[in-house]
Motif scaffolding. Structure first.
Motif, short mmCIF file in Angstrom:
data_model
loop_
_atom_site.label_atom_id
_atom_site.label_comp_id
_atom_site.label_asym_id
_atom_site.label_seq_id
_atom_site.Cartn_x
_atom_site.Cartn_y
_atom_site.Cartn_z
N PRO A 5 0.83 -1.20 0.00
CA PRO A 5 0.00 0.00 0.00
C PRO A 5 0.87 1.25 0.00
N PRO A 6 0.38 2.37 -0.53
CA PRO A 6 1.17 3.60 -0.59
C PRO A 6 1.47 4.14 0.81
N PRO A 8 1.90 7.30 1.95
CA PRO A 8 1.06 8.40 2.44
C PRO A 8 -0.27 7.91 3.00
N ALA A 9 -0.84 6.90 2.37
CA ALA A 9 -2.11 6.37 2.86
C ALA A 9 -1.92 5.69 4.22
N LEU A 10 -0.81 5.02 4.40
CA LEU A 10 -0.53 4.39 5.70
C LEU A 10 -0.36 5.45 6.79
N HIS A 11 0.31 6.55 6.43
CA HIS A 11 0.48 7.63 7.41
C HIS A 11 -0.88 8.23 7.78
N THR A 12 -1.75 8.40 6.80
CA THR A 12 -3.09 8.91 7.07
C THR A 12 -3.86 7.94 7.96
N PHE A 13 -3.71 6.64 7.69
CA PHE A 13 -4.35 5.64 8.55
C PHE A 13 -3.84 5.74 9.98
N LEU A 14 -2.53 5.93 10.17
CA LEU A 14 -1.95 5.99 11.50
C LEU A 14 -2.52 7.19 12.28
N VAL A 15 -2.53 8.35 11.67
CA VAL A 15 -3.05 9.54 12.35
C VAL A 15 -4.53 9.39 12.65
N THR A 16 -5.28 8.85 11.69
CA THR A 16 -6.73 8.69 11.89
C THR A 16 -7.02 7.67 12.98
N ALA A 45 -9.72 -0.29 -0.06
CA ALA A 45 -9.94 -0.97 -1.34
C ALA A 45 -8.70 -1.76 -1.74
N HIS A 46 -7.53 -1.19 -1.49
CA HIS A 46 -6.27 -1.88 -1.81
C HIS A 46 -6.12 -3.16 -0.99
N LEU A 47 -6.48 -3.10 0.29
CA LEU A 47 -6.31 -4.25 1.18
C LEU A 47 -7.43 -5.28 1.02
N GLY A 48 -8.60 -4.81 0.65
CA GLY A 48 -9.72 -5.72 0.47
C GLY A 48 -10.59 -5.91 1.69
N TYR A 49 -10.43 -5.05 2.70
CA TYR A 49 -11.27 -5.12 3.90
C TYR A 49 -11.29 -3.76 4.58
N ALA A 50 -12.29 -3.56 5.43
CA ALA A 50 -12.45 -2.29 6.12
C ALA A 50 -11.48 -2.18 7.30
#
Length: 293
Positions: A5-6, A8-16, A45-50
């Motif tokens: 996964p990208p 930046p998206a992982l960083h956004t996930f971490l903060v969220t 969507a990339h991982l395939g689960y919520a």
């Protein structure tokens, strides 16, 4: 292997995940709430689960999201450590020290640079004896005074020990200098604007000189030692700092008495979970040099 996964998206996930709120995450990331929502949706969507359960009053992590959180935290911690440690290898260590310690410190820093050219050191000198790491960008500092308080990490270098010093020609000259009482006949050189160092030593020696506060006063120890080495008079010096001058014969001790003041010199540095390897190596070397004096 599945495409990663990208970042930046992982960083956004971490903060969220840490605040469980799109609005607060957007504020911390300095992007819009919609951008946060789109990045999380794209990651899911990339991982395939919520990763989150959307609720009326905020968010909560799903089982998969909770499993991801500590792993993503570890990844970003490792990246942060790498940025700090690898960057440290390419920059000079910033060291602060008072001018009074330079007679001891400068020759040793020159030795260090010859032995470890891969770890350069930039020295900033000051007439003051403290440091504020929150406002001053130093990696470490040499401070003079009582033992530092627990807010700073510190390593002991040596304690202050006062003793008179002079040149060999003055000691062997026609004016006697066989006992502390003979100091009455010599010009006293003071390394500070006040006469406290001479007063401390004379009190310990049991000698009262009416002219102890007189003589020549200097702003720094270095100036007083330089004048003493030229035969101008007798200076009061810190035995811990002038060992090189004594070994080289630039100065001699007319008396054996050394008087401790309860003050000393310490290496201080900010309290961190881990000290960078170049700084650790420099500090350990300086401590070893202090013990070997």
């Amino acid at each position: 292997m599945k495409r990663l996964p990208p970042l930046p998206a992982l960083h956004t996930f971490l903060v969220t995940a840490q605040c469980c709120n799109f609005t607060r995450a957007a504020e911390q990331l300095h992007i819009t709430q919609g951008a946060v929502s789109r990045q999380i949706a794209g990651l899911e969507a990339h991982l395939g689960y919520a990763l989150f359960q959307r609720q009326a009053r905020g968010l909560s992590l799903t089982t998969q999201g909770a499993a991801w959180l500590p792993r993503v935290q570890q990844v970003f911690n490792l990246i942060g450590e790498a940025v700090e440690q690898i960057g440290d290898k390419h920059r000079a260590l910033q060291l602060k020290a008072p001018t009074c310690v330079l007679r001891w410190l400068l020759p040793r820093l020159l030795q260090w640079q010859k032995a470890r050219p891969d770890v350069p050191v930039e020295l900033t000198t000051t007439v003051k004896h403290g440091v504020d790491f929150q406002r001053e960008a130093f990696d470490a500092a040499v401070v003079y005074g009582p033992p530092p308080d627990a807010s700073l990490a510190s390593l002991h270098l040596f304690d202050e020990q006062l003793t008179p010093v002079c040149s060999r020609p003055l000691l062997d000259g026609p004016v006697p200098l066989h006992s502390p009482d003979d100091l009455q006949q010599h010009l006293l050189l003071h390394p500070t604007p006040d006469g406290r160092d001479w007063t401390t030593w004379l009190d310990a020696a049991g000698v009262h000189l009416g002219s102890a506060a007189k003589g020549q006063h200097f702003e720094t120890l270095d100036l007083a030692m330089s004048m003493a080495s030229q035969g101008t008079g007798v200076a009061i010096g810190d035995w811990s700092l002038i060992g090189d001058d004594l070994s080289a014969g630039r100065l001699v001790m007319p008396f054996e008495l050394k008087v401790g003041t309860g003050l000393g010199y310490h290496l201080v540095f900010p309290r961190k979970a881990e000290v960078a390897a170049p700084l650790q190596a420099l500090m350990e070397w300086l401590v070893a040099q202090a013990k070997a004096r």
